[in-house]
Design a protein around this motif. Structure first.
Motif, PDB file in Angstrom:
ATOM      1  N   UNK A 300       0.821  -1.223   0.000  1.00 36.81           N
ATOM      2  CA  UNK A 300       0.000   0.000   0.000  1.00 36.81           C
ATOM      3  C   UNK A 300       0.852   1.269   0.000  1.00 36.81           C
ATOM      4  N   UNK A 301       1.115   1.776  -1.186  1.00 39.16           N
ATOM      5  CA  UNK A 301       1.983   2.947  -1.320  1.00 39.16           C
ATOM      6  C   UNK A 301       1.441   4.149  -0.558  1.00 39.16           C
ATOM      7  N   UNK A 302       0.130   4.339  -0.609  1.00 43.33           N
ATOM      8  CA  UNK A 302      -0.467   5.516   0.026  1.00 43.33           C
ATOM      9  C   UNK A 302      -0.256   5.534   1.532  1.00 43.33           C
ATOM     10  N   UNK A 303      -0.049   4.366   2.121  1.00 43.06           N
ATOM     11  CA  UNK A 303       0.138   4.287   3.572  1.00 43.06           C
ATOM     12  C   UNK A 303       1.617   4.202   3.955  1.00 43.06           C
ATOM     13  N   UNK A 304       2.392   3.421   3.230  1.00 48.78           N
ATOM     14  CA  UNK A 304       3.752   3.118   3.655  1.00 48.78           C
ATOM     15  C   UNK A 304       4.785   4.170   3.273  1.00 48.78           C
ATOM     16  N   UNK A 305       4.496   4.997   2.305  1.00 53.37           N
ATOM     17  CA  UNK A 305       5.486   6.002   1.891  1.00 53.37           C
ATOM     18  C   UNK A 305       5.949   6.873   3.053  1.00 53.37           C
ATOM     19  N   UNK A 306       5.048   7.174   3.964  1.00 51.61           N
ATOM     20  CA  UNK A 306       5.383   8.066   5.075  1.00 51.61           C
ATOM     21  C   UNK A 306       6.461   7.497   5.991  1.00 51.61           C
ATOM     22  N   UNK A 307       6.706   6.177   5.894  1.00 47.21           N
ATOM     23  CA  UNK A 307       7.676   5.540   6.783  1.00 47.21           C
ATOM     24  C   UNK A 307       9.017   5.275   6.096  1.00 47.21           C
ATOM     25  N   UNK A 308       9.233   5.857   4.922  1.00 49.26           N
ATOM     26  CA  UNK A 308      10.485   5.677   4.194  1.00 49.26           C
ATOM     27  C   UNK A 308      11.248   7.002   4.107  1.00 49.26           C
ATOM     28  N   UNK A 309      12.585   6.954   4.254  1.00 42.85           N
ATOM     29  CA  UNK A 309      13.392   8.183   4.172  1.00 42.85           C
ATOM     30  C   UNK A 309      13.270   8.901   2.827  1.00 42.85           C
ATOM     31  N   UNK A 310      12.896   8.178   1.805  1.00 43.44           N
ATOM     32  CA  UNK A 310      12.733   8.795   0.492  1.00 43.44           C
ATOM     33  C   UNK A 310      11.625   9.835   0.496  1.00 43.44           C
ATOM     34  N   UNK A 311      10.638   9.635   1.369  1.00 48.20           N
ATOM     35  CA  UNK A 311       9.471  10.510   1.374  1.00 48.20           C
ATOM     36  C   UNK A 311       9.341  11.358   2.640  1.00 48.20           C
ATOM     37  N   UNK A 312      10.062  10.975   3.686  1.00 48.99           N
ATOM     38  CA  UNK A 312      10.040  11.720   4.951  1.00 48.99           C
ATOM     39  C   UNK A 312      11.480  11.956   5.391  1.00 48.99           C
ATOM     40  N   UNK A 313      11.837  13.172   5.780  1.00 49.88           N
ATOM     41  CA  UNK A 313      13.216  13.416   6.230  1.00 49.88           C
ATOM     42  C   UNK A 313      13.659  12.393   7.268  1.00 49.88           C
ATOM     43  N   UNK A 314      14.870  11.893   7.099  1.00 52.39           N
ATOM     44  CA  UNK A 314      15.367  10.820   7.960  1.00 52.39           C
ATOM     45  C   UNK A 314      15.305  11.197   9.437  1.00 52.39           C
ATOM     46  N   UNK A 316      13.260  13.203  10.939  1.00 55.79           N
ATOM     47  CA  UNK A 316      11.864  13.133  11.393  1.00 55.79           C
ATOM     48  C   UNK A 316      11.414  11.690  11.549  1.00 55.79           C
ATOM     49  N   UNK A 317      11.872  10.854  10.630  1.00 60.27           N
ATOM     50  CA  UNK A 317      11.477   9.447  10.663  1.00 60.27           C
ATOM     51  C   UNK A 317      12.089   8.722  11.855  1.00 60.27           C
ATOM     52  N   UNK A 318      13.346   9.001  12.133  1.00 61.96           N
ATOM     53  CA  UNK A 318      13.999   8.376  13.285  1.00 61.96           C
ATOM     54  C   UNK A 318      13.340   8.820  14.580  1.00 61.96           C
ATOM     55  N   UNK A 319      12.945  10.077  14.650  1.00 61.37           N
ATOM     56  CA  UNK A 319      12.249  10.554  15.843  1.00 61.37           C
ATOM     57  C   UNK A 319      10.915   9.842  16.004  1.00 61.37           C
ATOM     58  N   UNK A 320      10.205   9.683  14.895  1.00 59.44           N
ATOM     59  CA  UNK A 320       8.924   8.979  14.932  1.00 59.44           C
ATOM     60  C   UNK A 320       9.127   7.544  15.409  1.00 59.44           C
ATOM     61  N   UNK A 321      10.200   6.904  14.945  1.00 58.05           N
ATOM     62  CA  UNK A 321      10.490   5.530  15.358  1.00 58.05           C
ATOM     63  C   UNK A 321      10.784   5.465  16.851  1.00 58.05           C
ATOM     64  N   UNK A 322      11.630   6.374  17.334  1.00 54.84           N
ATOM     65  CA  UNK A 322      11.978   6.377  18.755  1.00 54.84           C
ATOM     66  C   UNK A 322      10.747   6.652  19.619  1.00 54.84           C
ATOM     67  N   UNK A 323       9.913   7.601  19.186  1.00 49.36           N
ATOM     68  CA  UNK A 323       8.704   7.928  19.947  1.00 49.36           C
ATOM     69  C   UNK A 323       7.755   6.737  20.027  1.00 49.36           C
ATOM     70  N   UNK A 324       7.781   5.900  18.989  1.00 52.37           N
ATOM     71  CA  UNK A 324       6.900   4.733  18.966  1.00 52.37           C
ATOM     72  C   UNK A 324       7.529   3.509  19.627  1.00 52.37           C
TER      73      UNK A 324
END
Length: 732
Positions: A300-314, A316-324
């Motif tokens: 599901x591209x529409x859902x998973x893109x947000x969790x890839x560095x290609x589409x979200x600054x790394x 921001x993504x690492x922070x999201x991962x740590x927060x979760x």
């Protein structure tokens, strides 16, 4: 492309061993399942499935792509087949997938729980949730149009038991097998076509099909998977061997919004078979997501893109991962990819997770956007909900089944408890059925051929004569009587003789018959002739007794640990000591992935279709391998990763396996037989007893369940029980 049988006899009636000579004379006969109630006025249901349109004959393709010739008659059962065996092994039957749009329904209905959501404005009408009328997958139920509602109760054994739900929901595969396990059918794709030169397989998607969150499924989801997931080395460091031909990679191309082509540089006549099998590319998004191997061919591209560095600054993504609570974005992505762990993950399955698998109750509810109906236009599935209750161990699970607490359960039901199940059928209001499989061995000693943890042990594991001696030191008849009630077939890992790839009856017994004299002589000959005061053989490096370690997977399917303990006692007679270590499945498989197991006990399920599921007999699949992961990575990466085997026969088997997809069907069959001969001769995995219903073939069904087949195909590639289309099961 039309409905297509696997080449000629391919898989020779997955069910050909219907009588199997089950010796169960000591048990009582089962109470028959009551006849289903008369179907409601369903005059529009066809009495016969439409004849498929004939596929055009390719001019150069091998016979595997042409119309099949008639399968030979299955081997007849012994004339003195026990009555009980005949009773418990019923007639193979199942629902049909209709292909002719002229027979498709014109009006649609839905479950009351969804109708209420439509009424409340929370869901669009059912006709807006289904694919275009000509693109719906229409199923003709086995016996009758079912009723909506109910909670299907099952047992599961914990977070590693995701296949318990994957298999029920496996209609999210691109292609699939029918209920016989012998015909390739459309599934998520409504059609497919193999080019005459065998280089391109084109799939046509169902227009209007939607993910479980209502977003459309399109070719973009396939290209997202190929470009951003599969080709992302952070996620898939080792390429799938199924996505290669002669070591050269496949590419995916978007033809239009609903058409995708898989393009190979060389002919690959097997690829439609690969898409239909339980393979990295063919198993479906849900299954491969739960395994954490990122296969399936789409996401599901529409859902998973947000969790890839290609589409979200790394950052921001690492922070999201740590927060979760995750250690990195990759761990977060793996969690978000898994339908079993993350209820928010969109899926194409008939039921979607609402309570995740890492809780005491794994709960699934109907997918309101599921893209299939019955012949009267009722959106499937019939059953509202599936509730899997955690069982602390197999004893608890089986006791609950005996007490009648499960509605349908074939997974983890113990063959060794069959007499107790039969005695309690009437009290528990259920019926027991046996579904034999055709794989060679249910409890197999997978040798850690790439193990390096102890140089002395590693030396002997890689010694063919040592493996031969271990195999000849096993009393398989004792194992069969103790753990299979005598219903299994002792022997090697070679598949049943009725299968098209069988190397011949002699390979069922080769090196796999008890011969203590020969085993002891062989061990003496290779230099293990010195023993301690208790008669155990000594290491040749002067460090005492030679002691092996056997990792047995606990709480799964068969009594691996007790069987391991029995083999330990049997090996005393050849002077071999072994420590049997019961291990949780995830940990045991992680050790396999790291080549830390000396011996692992697991099955060879699926290997009867060796081109579709070789991982349990040949180390070629980097997604899972128990007899040498380093070798599997070397094979799959074309030598850029892992370790090259030193065994010339393993390299020869690799070359044969790699060459098969580009060959005509007749040559593919002969190649498979030759591979099997090598596998049995080398004993990289030592078989014990198989060709039985022990591995997911003991089925307990409550008598109020409808559209339940008397017998179903029991095979990895048929995704048991999914080839029976559980979406059509219902509560009477």
């Amino acid at each position: 492309m039309s409905q297509k049988e696997i080449s000629r006899r391919q898989f020779l009636q997955i069910t050909a061993a219907s009588a199997m000579g089950i010796v169960l004379a000591s048990c009582t006969a089962p109470t028959p399942t009551p006849e289903p109630t008369k179907a409601p006025a369903a005059t529009a249901v066809p009495t016969k499935a439409p004849e498929p349109t004939k596929a055009p004959e390719p001019t150069k393709a091998p016979a595997a792509t042409a119309a099949p010739t008639k399968a030979p008659e299955p081997t007849k059962a012994p004339t003195a087949a026990p009555k009980l065996g005949d009773t418990l092994i019923g007639k193979l039957e199942g629902p049909e997938v209709l292909r002719d749009p002229a027979q498709f329904p014109k009006k649609y209905a839905e479950a009351p729980m969804l109708a209420e959501l439509v009424k409340a404005g929370k869901l669009p009408p059912v006709e807006k949730r289904l694919p275009d009328p000509a693109d719906i997958m229409v199923i003709k139920p086995l016996k009758e149009i079912g009723k909506y509602g109910g909670n299907w109760r099952r047992g599961f054994t914990g977070p590693a038991d995701h296949e318990n739900g994957n298999r029920i929901n496996s209609t999210d595969k691109i292609l699939f097998f029918d209920y016989t396990g012998t015909k390739i059918m459309p599934c998520l794709a409504k059609d497919w076509k193999l080019s005459e030169d065998g280089k391109t397989t084109t799939i046509s998607l169902r227009k209007g099909a939607k993910w479980s969150d209502g977003q459309p499924l399109t070719a973009n989801d396939f290209m997202f998977w190929f470009e951003d997931v599969y080709n992302n080395k952070d996620l898939v460091p080792t390429p799938f061997f199924e996505m290669q031909i002669n070591g050269k990679p496949c590419t995916m191309k978007k033809v239009d919004d609903f058409t995708i082509s898989f393009v190979f540089p060389d002919p690959n006549y097997q690829f439609p078979l690969i898409l239909a099998g339980s393979t990295a590319i063919g198993a479906g998004h849900a299954t491969r997501g739960a395994f954490g191997t990122y296969g399936g061919g789409y996401a599901p591209a529409h859902y998973l893109k947000q969790f890839l560095p290609k589409y979200t600054p790394l950052a921001d993504l690492e922070k999201k991962a740590k927060d979760a609570g995750f250690d990195s974005w990759k761990s977060l992505f793996k969690n978000q990819y898994s339908w079993a762990l993350n209820p928010a993950t969109p899926t194409m399955t008939p039921w979607k997770t609402v309570t995740p698998i890492n809780t005491p109750t794994w709960t699934m509810e109907r997918n309101p956007y599921y893209w299939s109906t019955d012949t009267e236009g009722n959106q499937l599935p019939y059953i509202d909900k599936i509730t899997m209750t955690l069982a602390e161990n197999l004893e608890v699970l089986n006791l609950r089944a005996i007490a009648g607490e499960y509605d349908i359960q074939e997974r983890h039901i113990g063959l060794d408890k069959l007499p107790v199940f039969l005695e309690n059928q009437q009290k528990g209001n259920y019926t027991v059925r046996l579904d034999p499989a055709l794989n060679g061995s249910d409890i197999t000693l997978h040798m850690g051929n790439a193990y390096e943890g102890d140089a002395e042990i590693a030396k002997w594991i890689r010694n063919k004569d040592f493996r031969h001696a271990l195999s000849m030191g096993i009393d398989r008849d004792q194992l069969n009587e103790s753990f299979w009630l005598g219903v299994g077939t002792p022997g090697s890992v070679a598949p049943a003789e009725s299968t098209i790839y069988s190397p011949g009856p002699e390979y069922r017994k080769k090196w796999c018959t008890l011969d203590l004299k020969a085993a002891n002589e062989l061990l003496d000959k290779i230099g293990l002739d010195k023993k301690d005061s208790e008669g155990y053989r000594l290491r040749t490096d002067g460090k005492g007794r030679l002691r092996l370690e056997m990792t047995t997977v606990s709480g799964q399917f068969l009594p691996y640990t007790p069987a391991g303990e029995m083999i330990k006692q049997q090996w005393k007679k050849i002077g071999i000591d072994v420590d049997v270590k019961a291990t949780e499945r995830n940990l045991a498989f992680t050790k396999s992935a790291n080549d830390e197991n000396q011996i692992l006990t697991w099955a060879t399920d699926g290997s009867e279709m060796i081109y579709l599921f070789a991982r349990h007999v040949l180390p070629v699949d980097a997604a899972e391998c128990h007899m040498g992961m380093a070798y599997a990575k070397w094979f799959a990466s074309n030598g850029t990763q892992g370790k090259k085997p030193e065994d010339p026969e393993m390299l020869r088997a690799f070359d044969l396996f790699r060459s098969a997809p580009g060959k005509p069907e007749k040559e593919q069959i002969e190649i498979a037989k030759e591979i099997w001969k090598i596998i049995v001769e080398q004993q990289w995995s030592i078989g014990t007893v198989g060709q039985s219903p022990a591995f997911m073939g003991v089925r307990v069904v409550k008598n109020n369940m409808g559209n339940i087949p008397a017998r179903q195909a029991n095979a990895q590639h048929a995704r048991t029980p999914c080839s029976s289309h559980p979406t059509t099961f219902f509560f009477k």
